[in-house]
Design a protein around this motif. Structure first.
Motif, PDB file in Angstrom:
ATOM      1  N   ASP A 137      56.701 126.198  63.729  1.00 29.22           N
ATOM      2  CA  ASP A 137      57.893 125.299  63.372  1.00 29.22           C
ATOM      3  C   ASP A 137      59.053 126.224  62.733  1.00 29.22           C
ATOM      4  O   ASP A 137      58.694 127.151  61.978  1.00 29.22           O
ATOM      5  N   HIS A 138      60.350 125.986  63.240  1.00 30.99           N
ATOM      6  CA  HIS A 138      61.572 126.579  62.647  1.00 30.99           C
ATOM      7  C   HIS A 138      62.584 125.618  62.401  1.00 30.99           C
ATOM      8  O   HIS A 138      63.099 125.001  63.266  1.00 30.99           O
TER       9      HIS A 138
ATOM     10  N   CYS B 112      67.305 130.339  60.600  1.00 30.53           N
ATOM     11  CA  CYS B 112      66.106 129.456  60.456  1.00 30.53           C
ATOM     12  C   CYS B 112      66.084 129.230  58.755  1.00 30.53           C
ATOM     13  O   CYS B 112      66.391 130.238  58.032  1.00 30.53           O
TER      14      CYS B 112
ATOM     15  N   ILE C  41      63.321 128.481  56.944  1.00 27.10           N
ATOM     16  CA  ILE C  41      62.414 129.088  56.289  1.00 27.10           C
ATOM     17  C   ILE C  41      63.127 130.606  56.071  1.00 27.10           C
ATOM     18  O   ILE C  41      63.238 131.286  56.520  1.00 27.10           O
TER      19      ILE C  41
ATOM     20  N   HIS D  82      62.422 133.897  57.097  1.00 20.56           N
ATOM     21  CA  HIS D  82      62.815 134.158  58.512  1.00 20.56           C
ATOM     22  C   HIS D  82      64.202 134.530  58.828  1.00 20.56           C
ATOM     23  O   HIS D  82      64.352 135.545  59.483  1.00 20.56           O
TER      24      HIS D  82
ATOM     25  N   MET E  25      65.914 136.191  61.481  1.00 21.81           N
ATOM     26  CA  MET E  25      66.204 134.863  62.504  1.00 21.81           C
ATOM     27  C   MET E  25      67.577 134.368  62.125  1.00 21.81           C
ATOM     28  O   MET E  25      67.564 133.212  61.664  1.00 21.81           O
TER      29      MET E  25
END
Ligand SMILES: [Cu+2]
Length: 511
Positions: free
Chosen positions: A429-430, A490, A492, A495, A500
């Protein structure tokens, strides 16, 4: 901290036999979800659920409100401080020596001034990703403010010894929502955030229905693992790929604090997930959570839920009514499979009935002006954003961000709406976060069914939306007033640091 491990088979046997002991503390929703009806998603359910169930700790603690200096600026001193977390000494990165940072409070229409002083040690050291350490800045996550000048401008950075003055015009803010602040220097955010740099930022809601009369608590959720008196360091790119989850899971820096509630009382809890990578599926034993606000402001009415998913960067505003006879009840995070990491059930807080009883009513209306946008989407620009991961890097539309000159870009115009389709081409999941402008969710494909149905039907404003593994989301993004260069990424945080992230150029609409 006490840990048990229960296999699915053992757990089902225990619940069906009504076994006594610690396992009785498991939330009924866990039993349902483990039987396959709770939207747990695929994968991992044959595995083990680890219980992180520490005994009730100290009294609930709320971050104090930040002080203003003589010129009216909130002062944030970024510095190392030796503190104790759950009894263990640890040197953290802090704002003003506190973990979490102090709460900043402001109101719609104000000018918010913040002076950030970088008092971290001077160093030429670089981190595992090759980025220079101890350079920092300030992102006001969630504020609808300019990304330019001295506002939420990610191009400004302070080396050790330097000061940045921030000025935010809050005239377009939504009243009554919870935001937070943290650093945003690419390549170093994960370790600074993991090390302690985050604090709440509350926009007051002077005229928001009946909420102001309620006892209100801010709860910043954060986790950490302490190793040799320091936040556990990043040792490999695989830790960046997974995202760090700590073995200490805290509410406002305390493990399983005890919060008192009077029988019959209604309390308002403003909860922010300030973890690097930990997801929460929040449930309060034998009580409902009544959702009244999300990332970007208040909802029209309370939405009664047995549990709610809160991914990194998301915030919720919930009402809790003490409608049981009495006793102590656990605020839990139920097991959730984000595609990475172990399944855990965590006890976050203990709610303890005490004092004289009262009979508070749950307000029927929260913000009568909150509505879902109902627009003809056919003429709006459509953006397609694909998130992926490979070989230690994160990608947006095939480009791993390394700087403004090497990034996936979106160019938008003010005074417009856009439809963004975000695709997740990974098995993890992102949580997708865009700066400056909150959006409404049109649809979510995949993942937790409760999350999808809530956010695609309620008049919720979001700046972080969970994009399920191998799933997608469609967002309606108003790009109204602020121009400038900003970001989407993202949440997270690891990431983001491995690429990302993309650049969002917002141009002024030509007259
Ligand atoms: Cu991610």
């Amino acid at each position: 901290m006490k840990r048990h491990t229960v296999t699915r088979r053992e757990f089902m046997a225990m619940t069906s036999l009504g076994a006594a002991g610690a396992y009785l503390a498991l939330h009924p929703a866990l039993a349902r979800s483990m039987m396959g009806s709770g939207g747990m998603g695929s994968g991992g359910m044959g595995g083990k659920v680890t219980l992180i169930d520490p005994p009730p700790g100290a009294a609930f603690f709320e971050p104090p409100v930040a002080r203003k200096n003589s010129s009216g600026s909130y002062e944030l001193l970024v510095k190392e401080a030796r503190l104790r977390l759950n009894g263990t000494p640890v040197t953290l990165l802090t704002y003003n020596g506190m973990y979490p940072g102090p709460t900043i409070r402001a109101a719609r229409g104000e000018t918010l001034n913040v002076r950030m002083v970088n008092m971290l040690p001077k160093t030429t050291a670089t981190n595992l990703l090759g980025h220079r350490r101890n350079i920092t800045n300030l992102h006001t996550h969630g504020l609808h403010v300019s990304p330019s000048g001295k506002a939420d401008n990610m191009m400004r950075m302070a080396a050790p010894g330097e000061t940045l003055d921030y000025i935010y015009d809050l005239s377009h803010e939504q009243p009554g929502h919870l935001n937070f602040y943290h650093p945003h220097v690419h390549g170093t955010v994960a370790e600074q955030y993991w090390g302690g740099l985050a604090g709440p930022l509350v926009i007051e809601d002077a005229a928001a229905g009946q909420l102001p009369g309620l006892e209100t608590h801010v709860m910043l959720l954060k986790d950490i693992t302490i190793s040799n008196g320091l936040p556990e360091p990043y040792l490999s790119t695989s830790q960046y790929m997974r995202g760090k989850e700590g073995n200490l899971v805290m509410v406002n820096g305390r493990v399983n604090p005890v919060l008192a509630i009077r029988p019959g009382q209604v309390q308002r809890w403003q909860i922010v997930n300030a973890c690097n990578a930990r997801f929460f599926k929040l449930a309060l034993d034998r009580h409902s959570l009544r959702l009244v606000g999300t990332d970007g402001g208040l909802l029209d009415k309370p939405y009664q839920l047995s549990s709610i998913l809160l991914s990194p960067g998301e915030r919720i505003d919930v009402l809790v009514k003490a409608d049981q006879g009495g006793g102590s009840f656990k605020l839990l995070s139920l097991p959730y499979d984000r595609g990475c990491g172990s399944l855990q059930q965590v006890t976050l807080l203990t709610l303890d009935y005490s004092g004289t009883s009262t009979s508070d009513a749950v307000p029927a209306t929260i913000d009568a002006t909150a509505t879902r946008l109902n627009l003809d989407l056919s003429s709006f620009p459509r953006r397609q954003i694909t998130l992926s991961m490979m070989m230690g890097k994160g990608y947006v539309n095939g480009i791993s961000f390394t700087g403004m000159d090497h990034a996936s870009r979106i160019t938008s115009c003010t005074k417009s709406y856009e439809v963004w389709e975000i695709f997740n081409q990974s098995n993890m999941d992102h949580p997708f976060h865009q700066h400056v402008n909150a959006c409404q969710v049109l649809s979510i494909s995949g993942g937790d069914s409760g999350y999808a149905s809530l956010y695609s039907t309620a008049p919720a404003w979001k700046d972080v939306v969970l994009v399920p593994k191998m799933g997608s989301v469609t967002l309606l993004v108003p790009v109204m007033d602020y121009s400038g260069m900003t970001m989407f990424h993202c949440h997270i945080i690891e990431h983001e640091d491995i690429g990302m992230m993309g650049v969002w150029d917002i141009m002024d609409m030509p007259m």
